[in-house]
Design an enzyme around this catalytic site. Structure first.
Site, PDB file in Angstrom:
ATOM      1  N   HIS A   1       7.194  88.685  94.490  1.00 20.99           N
ATOM      2  CA  HIS A   1       6.602  87.564  93.764  1.00 20.99           C
ATOM      3  C   HIS A   1       7.070  87.648  92.315  1.00 20.99           C
ATOM      4  O   HIS A   1       7.728  88.622  91.936  1.00 20.99           O
ATOM      5  CB  HIS A   1       5.061  87.550  93.856  1.00 20.99           C
TER       6      HIS A   1
ATOM      7  N   ARG B   1      10.777  88.088 100.714  1.00 23.28           N
ATOM      8  CA  ARG B   1       9.828  88.742 101.631  1.00 23.28           C
ATOM      9  C   ARG B   1      10.445  88.881 103.005  1.00 23.28           C
ATOM     10  O   ARG B   1      11.166  87.987 103.453  1.00 23.28           O
ATOM     11  CB  ARG B   1       8.520  87.944 101.728  1.00 23.28           C
TER      12      ARG B   1
ATOM     13  N   ALA C   1      -3.650  83.531  85.327  1.00 23.30           N
ATOM     14  CA  ALA C   1      -2.297  83.619  85.882  1.00 23.30           C
ATOM     15  C   ALA C   1      -2.255  82.744  87.125  1.00 23.30           C
ATOM     16  O   ALA C   1      -3.268  82.511  87.781  1.00 23.30           O
ATOM     17  CB  ALA C   1      -1.948  85.054  86.244  1.00 23.30           C
TER      18      ALA C   1
ATOM     19  N   TRP D   1       2.596  92.055 101.316  1.00 24.38           N
ATOM     20  CA  TRP D   1       3.748  91.386 100.711  1.00 24.38           C
ATOM     21  C   TRP D   1       5.066  91.544 101.468  1.00 24.38           C
ATOM     22  O   TRP D   1       6.097  91.134 100.980  1.00 24.38           O
ATOM     23  CB  TRP D   1       3.877  91.792  99.238  1.00 24.38           C
TER      24      TRP D   1
ATOM     25  N   GLN E   1       9.487  80.973  93.039  1.00 20.70           N
ATOM     26  CA  GLN E   1       8.147  80.799  92.466  1.00 20.70           C
ATOM     27  C   GLN E   1       8.232  80.485  90.982  1.00 20.70           C
ATOM     28  O   GLN E   1       9.255  80.749  90.337  1.00 20.70           O
ATOM     29  CB  GLN E   1       7.332  82.096  92.612  1.00 20.70           C
TER      30      GLN E   1
ATOM     31  N   VAL F   1      -6.050  89.521  90.102  1.00 18.80           N
ATOM     32  CA  VAL F   1      -6.898  88.515  89.461  1.00 18.80           C
ATOM     33  C   VAL F   1      -8.341  88.678  89.936  1.00 18.80           C
ATOM     34  O   VAL F   1      -8.607  89.150  91.032  1.00 18.80           O
ATOM     35  CB  VAL F   1      -6.421  87.064  89.749  1.00 18.80           C
TER      36      VAL F   1
HETATM   37  N1  PHE Z   1       1.814  86.444  93.214  1.00 14.64           N
HETATM   38  C1  PHE Z   1       0.947  85.792  94.155  1.00 14.64           C
HETATM   39  C2  PHE Z   1       1.701  85.567  95.465  1.00 14.64           C
HETATM   40  O1  PHE Z   1       2.878  85.508  95.428  1.00 14.64           O
HETATM   41  C3  PHE Z   1       0.447  84.474  93.625  1.00 14.64           C
HETATM   42  C4  PHE Z   1      -0.426  84.636  92.439  1.00 14.64           C
HETATM   43  C5  PHE Z   1       0.100  84.620  91.167  1.00 14.64           C
HETATM   44  C6  PHE Z   1      -1.812  84.777  92.580  1.00 14.64           C
HETATM   45  C7  PHE Z   1      -0.723  84.781  90.047  1.00 14.64           C
HETATM   46  C8  PHE Z   1      -2.630  84.901  91.490  1.00 14.64           C
HETATM   47  C9  PHE Z   1      -2.072  84.906  90.242  1.00 14.64           C
HETATM   48  O2  PHE Z   1       1.112  85.452  96.512  1.00 14.64           O
END
Ligand code: PHE
Length: 350
Positions: free
Chosen positions: A176, A202, A313, A159, A216, A259
């Site tokens: 995120h 980022r 999600a 990240w 986002q 996830v």
């Molecule tokens: N948070 C992840 C990203 O920024 C995206 C994501 C959100 C993936 C929710 C799965 C579920 O890369």
């Protein structure tokens, strides 16, 4: 010349002078001094009334008084006239024209990214999702730990985190919007249905498709019996509302620690109807973000029973949506503050 003739001559001169040389208050005063005042001509003439023969004197006196009243009346009328004219002139020259348009200050418009957020929020509101907001400065616990990314996990490096403080507790700019999944679930009991728009950060080199700050929209639904097909249906509905009724959604396997299973999702290109064009780089698909079923460990971490509840999600890139919808080809335009770019969206309706 008889006294009466002298009066007549004075009347004629005084009347003529009034018409010819009196044009303002000072010249009227001068006229008054010359003809009417204590040292004026009429007073001087009256002083000589004693030399008028006695039988003519009463008439001479009446005529002289009549002339005095007449000249006084002229004086007063002219004075009133000049005062009115003077006022009118001052009103004109001092006037403020209140009908002139003022100096307009430039009117701002909603940024295209936030217009898109409004639009997406409305679409999700109709599907029962509430829009909530979370902090942009986050602690490691929410940005990582509760999302099943422990500190020794290599995924943490993925990240490219901008770290604010690392001494006592890890404080970061959120990488995120997913930390809000954990925050919301900690606060509420299922059923949960929220979307979370907001800025994310980022540490990245900038180019036409990468920025160190971007936006986002997180989506989260947790309840009994939530399935992967619900996720796909919701995303498909959003794509159709945004890009037209024929749009399709594609899922491909991807990995995100929070996830299981995880996917990346794409919408078929609205420009070429999925046939392949410059905008979709001949692939027929436009990447929108990551998604998946909420990992049981995440549910456990916030105190939900993973045997009873499931959830999905997703995380959408908002700039990317605007780029697709309006054919913007450089991500840097959004934060570049070039008014020529921003003004093009001023009329776009949400
Ligand atoms: N948070 C992840 C990203 O920024 C995206 C994501 C959100 C993936 C929710 C799965 C579920 O890369």
């Amino acid at each position: 010349m008889s006294f009466l003739d002298q009066l007549a001559e004075l009347r004629a001169r005084a009347t003529a002078a009034l018409a010819e040389s009196v044009h303002d208050l000072p010249s009227l005063q001068a006229w008054e001094r010359q003809f009417l005042g204590g040292r004026g001509e009429l007073t001087a003439l009256l002083r000589g009334i004693g030399s008028v023969p006695a039988e003519e004197r009463p008439e001479a006196g009446r005529e002289a008084n009549a002339l005095k009243r007449e000249l006084t009346a002229h004086y007063e009328a002219r004075e009133a006239e000049l005062a009115t004219a003077d006022l009118a002139q001052r009103l004109e020259s001092d006037a403020v024209d209140v009908t002139l348009p003022g100096r307009r200050s430039p009117l701002g418009t909603v940024h295209p990214v936030w217009k898109m957020i409004d639009e997406v929020s409305q679409i999700f509101a109709l599907m029962g999702f509430e829009t909530v907001f979370g902090p942009e400065v986050e602690i490691g616990r929410y940005n990582f730990d509760l999302l099943n990314i422990p500190s020794d996990h290599p995924a943490r490096d993925v990240w490219d985190t901008i770290i604010v403080e690392s001494d006592r507790e890890e404080i970061v700019l959120r990488t995120h919007t997913s930390p809000m999944q954990a925050r919301i679930m900690e606060q509420r009991e299922p059923p949960v249905r929220v979307i979370v728009p907001g800025r994310t950060y980022r540490y990245e080199a900038q180019d036409a498709s990468h920025e160190w700050m971007f936006t986002q929209i997180e989506g989260l639904a947790v309840d009994e019996n939530i399935k992967m097909t619900d996720l796909k249906g919701v995303l498909q509905e959003m794509a159709r509302q945004l890009f037209g009724p024929n749009r399709r959604i594609r899922f491909r396997c991807d990995f995100f620690p929070f996830v299981e299973p995880g996917v990346d999702f794409a919408v078929d290109c609205a420009i070429c109807d999925g046939k392949g064009c410059r905008v979709c780089k001949q692939t027929g698909w436009l990447e929108m973000g990551g998604a998946g079923m909420v990992h049981p460990r995440v549910l456990q971490g916030v105190g939900y029973d993973p045997e009873r509840y499931t959830g999905f999600a997703f995380g959408l890139g908002v700039e990317r949506l605007v780029m697709m919808k309006y054919g913007v080809n450089d991500l840097r335009a959004f934060a570049g503050n070039d008014l020529r770019f921003l003004r093009q969206f001023a009329a776009a309706t949400i």
